[in-house]
Design an enzyme around this catalytic site. Structure first.
Site, short mmCIF file in Angstrom:
data_model
loop_
_atom_site.label_atom_id
_atom_site.label_comp_id
_atom_site.label_asym_id
_atom_site.label_seq_id
_atom_site.Cartn_x
_atom_site.Cartn_y
_atom_site.Cartn_z
CB CYS A 1 -0.89 -0.05 1.24
SG CYS A 1 -1.75 1.47 1.66
CD GLU B 1 -2.87 -0.64 -4.71
OE1 GLU B 1 -2.19 -0.22 -5.68
OE2 GLU B 1 -2.37 -1.15 -3.71
#
Length: 257
Positions: free
Chosen positions: A2, A123
């Site tokens: 992440c 993302e």
């Protein structure tokens, strides 16, 4: 993953949500919709027994309680043995599959686990559209709990002694963290093959317990289907942009793919 996430909840909200015993904050962090590596972030953690002043115990009584704290820590883990704080710049994530084996994370996994509260994370999906250089255009997506609740990401934290500061300097110790990642569930795998390891509420106590050794039973991904993903503005790709508009859904006709 992440590499960016959003964190807008205030300390009092997090204290109630995670049943915090003590806020260990010099001052609240500014809400951020574009948290980036090396930023300070909130971490929920428990310190082992007898690490802070308590009322005297009765004769024969043992103090086995841990204190649940909310702290601000730097995103990017700096192991205690590191010679330079810059090592943390490339240690923002730890893979679930190897977190118990790699020297950089092994000790933290054994006794310094934490939860990193987030609104959701970002993302980038490589679309079929091409940019001026012929490379795939990347469409950012915001991935967040469907019920609007907090996303409790599994993390590890470390304490690093700055060799440039005196031993009695209260600012000598740097607190830092990393996000543990796992394989993305099927509904999210089309965007990216990795995702944060989520810890469900009923497992928070086990995960945070510093007296419980790190073992594979703790590394259990949350039940699938809790998250939703939607396209957002490409403004999030620039860390200088930081506003609520970064997590607003983008009309599908404006997305690249």
């Amino acid at each position: 993953m992440c590499g960016r996430y959003a964190s807008s909840r205030q300390p009092d909200e997090l204290a109630e949500e995670f049943e915090i015993d003590e806020l260990r904050l010099q001052e609240p962090l500014t809400e951020s919709y574009n948290v980036a590596p090396t930023d300070d972030v909130y971490a929920v953690l428990e310190r082992p027994p007898n690490t802070s002043p308590r009322a005297p115990l009765r004769q024969g009584e043992e103090d086995t309680s841990s204190e649940r704290q909310l702290r601000s820590v730097r995103w990017g883990l700096v192991p205690s043995w590191a010679k330079d704080v810059k090592i943390g710049n490339r240690m923002i994530n730890a893979r679930m599959e190897t977190v118990g084996d790699k020297p950089a994370y092994r000790r933290a996994f054994a006794k310094r686990r934490c939860l990193l509260p987030a609104d959701g994370y970002f993302e980038w999906y490589a679309t079929e559209a091409k940019d001026a250089k012929g490379k795939p255009r990347k469409q950012p997506y915001f991935i967040t709990p469907k019920d609007g609740g907090v996303l409790a990401m599994a993390g590890l934290y470390e304490l690093w002694p700055d060799p440039a500061k005196a031993e009695d300097d209260p600012g000598r110790w740097l607190w830092s963290c990393t996000v543990i990642t796992t394989e993305a569930e099927d509904s999210l795998g089309r965007i990216h093959d990795r995702m944060p390891l989520m810890v469900e509420r009923e497992r928070w106590d086990q995960w945070l317990d510093p007296t419980r050794p790190g073992d594979l039973d703790l590394l259990t991904p949350a039940a699938p289907g809790r998250l939703e993903a939607y396209p957002v503005s490409t403004l999030v790709s620039n860390v200088r942009n930081n506003g609520r508009e970064l997590v607003e859904p983008l009309p599908i006709e404006e997305a690249w793919g």
